[in-house]
Design a protein around this motif. Structure first.
Motif, PDB file in Angstrom:
ATOM      1  N   ASP A   1      -7.285  25.880  26.736  1.00  0.00           N
ATOM      2  CA  ASP A   1      -7.990  26.876  27.546  1.00  0.00           C
ATOM      3  C   ASP A   1      -9.356  26.320  27.986  1.00  0.00           C
ATOM      4  O   ASP A   1      -9.756  26.446  29.153  1.00  0.00           O
ATOM      5  CB  ASP A   1      -8.159  28.141  26.701  1.00  0.00           C
ATOM      6  N   VAL A   2     -10.051  25.664  27.044  1.00  0.00           N
ATOM      7  CA  VAL A   2     -11.375  25.111  27.362  1.00  0.00           C
ATOM      8  C   VAL A   2     -11.243  24.029  28.441  1.00  0.00           C
ATOM      9  O   VAL A   2     -12.007  24.000  29.417  1.00  0.00           O
ATOM     10  CB  VAL A   2     -12.036  24.531  26.088  1.00  0.00           C
ATOM     11  N   LEU A   3     -10.234  23.177  28.287  1.00  0.00           N
ATOM     12  CA  LEU A   3     -10.043  22.096  29.269  1.00  0.00           C
ATOM     13  C   LEU A   3      -9.644  22.665  30.636  1.00  0.00           C
ATOM     14  O   LEU A   3     -10.128  22.196  31.675  1.00  0.00           O
ATOM     15  CB  LEU A   3      -8.977  21.112  28.773  1.00  0.00           C
ATOM     16  N   ALA A   4      -8.789  23.683  30.630  1.00  0.00           N
ATOM     17  CA  ALA A   4      -8.385  24.297  31.902  1.00  0.00           C
ATOM     18  C   ALA A   4      -9.616  24.858  32.620  1.00  0.00           C
ATOM     19  O   ALA A   4      -9.786  24.688  33.837  1.00  0.00           O
ATOM     20  CB  ALA A   4      -7.356  25.395  31.649  1.00  0.00           C
ATOM     21  N   MET A   5     -10.513  25.504  31.859  1.00  0.00           N
ATOM     22  CA  MET A   5     -11.763  26.033  32.434  1.00  0.00           C
ATOM     23  C   MET A   5     -12.651  24.887  32.939  1.00  0.00           C
ATOM     24  O   MET A   5     -13.315  25.011  33.966  1.00  0.00           O
ATOM     25  CB  MET A   5     -12.532  26.846  31.382  1.00  0.00           C
TER      26      MET A   5
ATOM     27  N   VAL B   1     -16.656  28.525  23.725  1.00  0.00           N
ATOM     28  CA  VAL B   1     -15.388  28.552  22.978  1.00  0.00           C
ATOM     29  C   VAL B   1     -14.261  29.143  23.818  1.00  0.00           C
ATOM     30  O   VAL B   1     -14.499  29.926  24.743  1.00  0.00           O
ATOM     31  CB  VAL B   1     -15.505  29.316  21.631  1.00  0.00           C
ATOM     32  N   GLY B   2     -13.044  28.741  23.486  1.00  0.00           N
ATOM     33  CA  GLY B   2     -11.882  29.229  24.226  1.00  0.00           C
ATOM     34  C   GLY B   2     -10.635  29.238  23.356  1.00  0.00           C
ATOM     35  O   GLY B   2     -10.674  28.865  22.177  1.00  0.00           O
ATOM     36  N   VAL B   3      -9.530  29.673  23.974  1.00  0.00           N
ATOM     37  CA  VAL B   3      -8.263  29.865  23.262  1.00  0.00           C
ATOM     38  C   VAL B   3      -7.549  28.510  23.116  1.00  0.00           C
ATOM     39  O   VAL B   3      -6.647  28.166  23.879  1.00  0.00           O
ATOM     40  CB  VAL B   3      -7.383  30.880  24.027  1.00  0.00           C
ATOM     41  N   GLY B   4      -7.995  27.750  22.155  1.00  0.00           N
ATOM     42  CA  GLY B   4      -7.510  26.375  22.007  1.00  0.00           C
ATOM     43  C   GLY B   4      -8.234  25.488  22.999  1.00  0.00           C
ATOM     44  O   GLY B   4      -8.828  25.981  23.976  1.00  0.00           O
TER      45      GLY B   4
ATOM     46  N   LEU C   1     -11.547  48.035  19.300  1.00  0.00           N
ATOM     47  CA  LEU C   1     -12.610  47.648  20.235  1.00  0.00           C
ATOM     48  C   LEU C   1     -12.355  46.270  20.830  1.00  0.00           C
ATOM     49  O   LEU C   1     -11.743  45.415  20.193  1.00  0.00           O
ATOM     50  CB  LEU C   1     -13.956  47.630  19.490  1.00  0.00           C
ATOM     51  N   TYR C   2     -12.876  46.060  21.993  1.00  0.00           N
ATOM     52  CA  TYR C   2     -12.826  44.708  22.572  1.00  0.00           C
ATOM     53  C   TYR C   2     -13.659  43.773  21.703  1.00  0.00           C
ATOM     54  O   TYR C   2     -14.662  44.189  21.126  1.00  0.00           O
ATOM     55  CB  TYR C   2     -13.411  44.712  23.987  1.00  0.00           C
ATOM     56  N   PRO C   3     -13.251  42.523  21.651  1.00  0.00           N
ATOM     57  CA  PRO C   3     -14.073  41.571  20.894  1.00  0.00           C
ATOM     58  C   PRO C   3     -15.349  41.223  21.673  1.00  0.00           C
ATOM     59  O   PRO C   3     -15.456  41.535  22.862  1.00  0.00           O
ATOM     60  CB  PRO C   3     -13.164  40.352  20.778  1.00  0.00           C
ATOM     61  N   ASP C   4     -16.282  40.567  21.003  1.00  0.00           N
ATOM     62  CA  ASP C   4     -17.515  40.118  21.660  1.00  0.00           C
ATOM     63  C   ASP C   4     -17.145  39.085  22.737  1.00  0.00           C
ATOM     64  O   ASP C   4     -16.631  38.017  22.415  1.00  0.00           O
ATOM     65  CB  ASP C   4     -18.417  39.489  20.587  1.00  0.00           C
ATOM     66  N   PRO C   5     -17.399  39.399  24.019  1.00  0.00           N
ATOM     67  CA  PRO C   5     -16.992  38.447  25.069  1.00  0.00           C
ATOM     68  C   PRO C   5     -17.682  37.088  24.932  1.00  0.00           C
ATOM     69  O   PRO C   5     -17.133  36.063  25.335  1.00  0.00           O
ATOM     70  CB  PRO C   5     -17.396  39.144  26.369  1.00  0.00           C
ATOM     71  N   ALA C   6     -18.875  37.081  24.337  1.00  0.00           N
ATOM     72  CA  ALA C   6     -19.597  35.809  24.187  1.00  0.00           C
ATOM     73  C   ALA C   6     -19.190  35.072  22.906  1.00  0.00           C
ATOM     74  O   ALA C   6     -19.655  33.967  22.657  1.00  0.00           O
ATOM     75  CB  ALA C   6     -21.103  36.072  24.178  1.00  0.00           C
TER      76      ALA C   6
ATOM     77  N   LYS D   1     -15.460  31.306  33.367  1.00  0.00           N
ATOM     78  CA  LYS D   1     -14.681  32.073  32.368  1.00  0.00           C
ATOM     79  C   LYS D   1     -14.795  33.580  32.616  1.00  0.00           C
ATOM     80  O   LYS D   1     -13.796  34.295  32.616  1.00  0.00           O
ATOM     81  CB  LYS D   1     -15.161  31.718  30.966  1.00  0.00           C
ATOM     82  N   TYR D   2     -16.021  34.063  32.856  1.00  0.00           N
ATOM     83  CA  TYR D   2     -16.202  35.504  33.085  1.00  0.00           C
ATOM     84  C   TYR D   2     -15.614  35.954  34.424  1.00  0.00           C
ATOM     85  O   TYR D   2     -15.497  37.142  34.685  1.00  0.00           O
ATOM     86  CB  TYR D   2     -17.690  35.889  33.002  1.00  0.00           C
ATOM     87  N   SER D   3     -15.264  35.006  35.268  1.00  0.00           N
ATOM     88  CA  SER D   3     -14.620  35.353  36.541  1.00  0.00           C
ATOM     89  C   SER D   3     -13.105  35.334  36.387  1.00  0.00           C
ATOM     90  O   SER D   3     -12.364  35.510  37.355  1.00  0.00           O
ATOM     91  CB  SER D   3     -15.016  34.353  37.628  1.00  0.00           C
ATOM     92  N   PHE D   4     -12.663  35.046  35.191  1.00  0.00           N
ATOM     93  CA  PHE D   4     -11.230  34.824  34.958  1.00  0.00           C
ATOM     94  C   PHE D   4     -10.716  35.818  33.917  1.00  0.00           C
ATOM     95  O   PHE D   4      -9.741  36.524  34.131  1.00  0.00           O
ATOM     96  CB  PHE D   4     -11.082  33.377  34.456  1.00  0.00           C
ATOM     97  N   ASN D   5     -11.380  35.862  32.751  1.00  0.00           N
ATOM     98  CA  ASN D   5     -10.991  36.739  31.646  1.00  0.00           C
ATOM     99  C   ASN D   5     -12.176  36.781  30.675  1.00  0.00           C
ATOM    100  O   ASN D   5     -12.522  35.754  30.099  1.00  0.00           O
ATOM    101  CB  ASN D   5      -9.732  36.151  30.970  1.00  0.00           C
ATOM    102  N   SER D   6     -12.799  37.942  30.542  1.00  0.00           N
ATOM    103  CA  SER D   6     -14.005  38.013  29.703  1.00  0.00           C
ATOM    104  C   SER D   6     -13.691  37.869  28.223  1.00  0.00           C
ATOM    105  O   SER D   6     -14.462  37.323  27.460  1.00  0.00           O
ATOM    106  CB  SER D   6     -14.703  39.352  29.874  1.00  0.00           C
ATOM    107  N   TYR D   7     -12.520  38.428  27.817  1.00  0.00           N
ATOM    108  CA  TYR D   7     -12.234  38.531  26.377  1.00  0.00           C
ATOM    109  C   TYR D   7     -11.174  37.526  25.972  1.00  0.00           C
ATOM    110  O   TYR D   7     -10.062  37.889  25.601  1.00  0.00           O
ATOM    111  CB  TYR D   7     -11.754  39.945  26.043  1.00  0.00           C
TER     112      TYR D   7
END
Ligand code: PMP
Length: 354
Positions: A86-90, A80-83, A54-59, A234-240
């Motif tokens: 990722d958070v800084l890039a967003m 939260v983000g992938v390191g 299953l996909y992970p919880d997007p939130a 983030k949701y306009s870029f990659n939800s998961y």
């Protein structure tokens, strides 16, 4: 150049530190030398692999909630983000959308410049002073946003909260991001200022003090309005963005406050002892409040020492750049790793003095 290349976005990428796959003494990318909290291993052993269908919880609700509890804020104040990369890039994409230049120090985390270029954000880089400190008055001028790490990297220097507040006071109309990748080794976090400054975003990571660079978890804490803007992008870029395993391990790591504090204390103690050893060998460095030291030596060429250390399987980081050409950044490892470093350095310094 082929005709089609004209339309290709060209960027000068960030250069990450080396990740040698053989066994070396690895003091080059500011990782934690100790394993993550024991609960992380337990959770991994009991992972429900069927859940991976299953996909992970997007939130990323579970991890967001445990971080919110840990910091005493609402779930709607955590992203939260992938390191933290990722958070800084967003954050760059979301908050720096002005025609005016954003401001960050000339000597700082080199990824800032890469994101600014990638997203076509104008930027200016006020120079650190001759002691490698941020000059707060340089951030009083009109700008499109401000970002700096505290402690700064690679200088390792921590600024107290009154310094951060002064920059916030002078920048009420733009977003100010404080990148606190190394805050747990330093002092008070700017998280305590988020209620008073609605333009403040604080970014932290699991990669350093929480020993989980390999899991890629970072987060931002701010007020619900700014977190919503961040989520919209983030949701306009990659939800998961956050995978299921990282979510489970992240929650476990946050639970174990005692273990976390113990590991941080060990690293801080090793750092303080390492400072004495380095001083005795003639190195100078800013007073580090991070898990790394930024060192230089009047008689030794940093690049040559970097290469000599590498041949001895001791990896440190040489960053280069005009004002820091003769500096090395050394991550604080275990006491044993640092002993090995110092026995090499003792010989090396002695041979240069002869
Ligand atoms: N900010 C700073 C100042 C850093 O040094 C680093 C580590 N390279 C990061 C952010 C990113 O760390 P991560 O993506 O592992 O959270």
């Amino acid at each position: 150049m082929k005709a089609f290349e004209k339309n290709i976005r060209k960027v000068e990428p960030y250069v990450p530190g080396e990740q040698p796959q053989n066994k070396v003494i690895k003091l080059n990318t500011n990782e934690n030398p100790y394993p993550p909290a024991p609960g992380v291993k337990e959770a991994l052993l009991h992972m429900d692999t069927d859940r991976m269908r299953l996909y992970p919880d997007p939130a990323a609700g579970t991890l967001v909630h445990s971080l919110a509890e840990y910091y005493g804020v609402g779930d709607d104040q955590v992203f939260v983000g992938v390191g933290s990369d990722d958070v800084l890039a967003m954050c760059f994409l979301t908050f720096f959308h002005s025609d005016k230049p954003i401001l960050f120090p000339d000597i700082t985390y080199s990824f800032y410049k890469v994101w600014a270029e990638l997203y076509r954000i104008p930027y200016e880089c006020p120079a650190l002073d001759d002691k490698l400190r941020i000059v707060q008055e340089d951030y009083y001028k009109e700008n499109g946003g401000v970002i700096f790490p505290n402690p700064n990297a690679p200088t390792s220097i921590y600024e107290e909260l009154d310094f951060i507040e002064d920059i916030l006071e002078h920048n009420r109309d733009v977003i100010v991001i404080v990148d606190e990748a190394y805050i747990d080794f330093a002092g008070k976090s700017a998280i305590e200022l988020i209620d008073r400054y609605e333009n403040l975003v604080v970014v932290q990571t699991f990669s350093k003090a929480r020993s989980m660079a390999g899991m890629r978890i970072g987060y931002a804490i701010s007020n619900p309005l700014l977190i919503k803007y961040l989520n919209d992008v983030k949701y306009s870029f990659n939800s998961y963005t956050m995978n299921q395993t990282s979510l489970v391990c992240g929650v476990e790591a946050v639970k174990d406050r005692d273990y976390f504090e113990e590991q941080v204390k060990k690293i801080v103690d090793t750092r303080e002892w390492a400072k004495e050893e380095l001083r005795a060998l003639g190195f100078t460095f800013p007073d580090s409040k991070s898990n790394f030291l930024f060192v230089t030596h009047p008689q030794i060429a940093a690049k040559k020492l970097f290469e000599a250390l590498k041949s001895a399987n001791i990896y440190v980081r040489f960053l280069g750049g005009s004002r820091i050409q003769n500096y090395l950044r050394i991550t604080v490892g275990t006491r044993e790793e640092m002993e090995a470093l110092f026995s090499f350095l003792r010989e090396y310094v002695k041979s240069k003095g002869e």
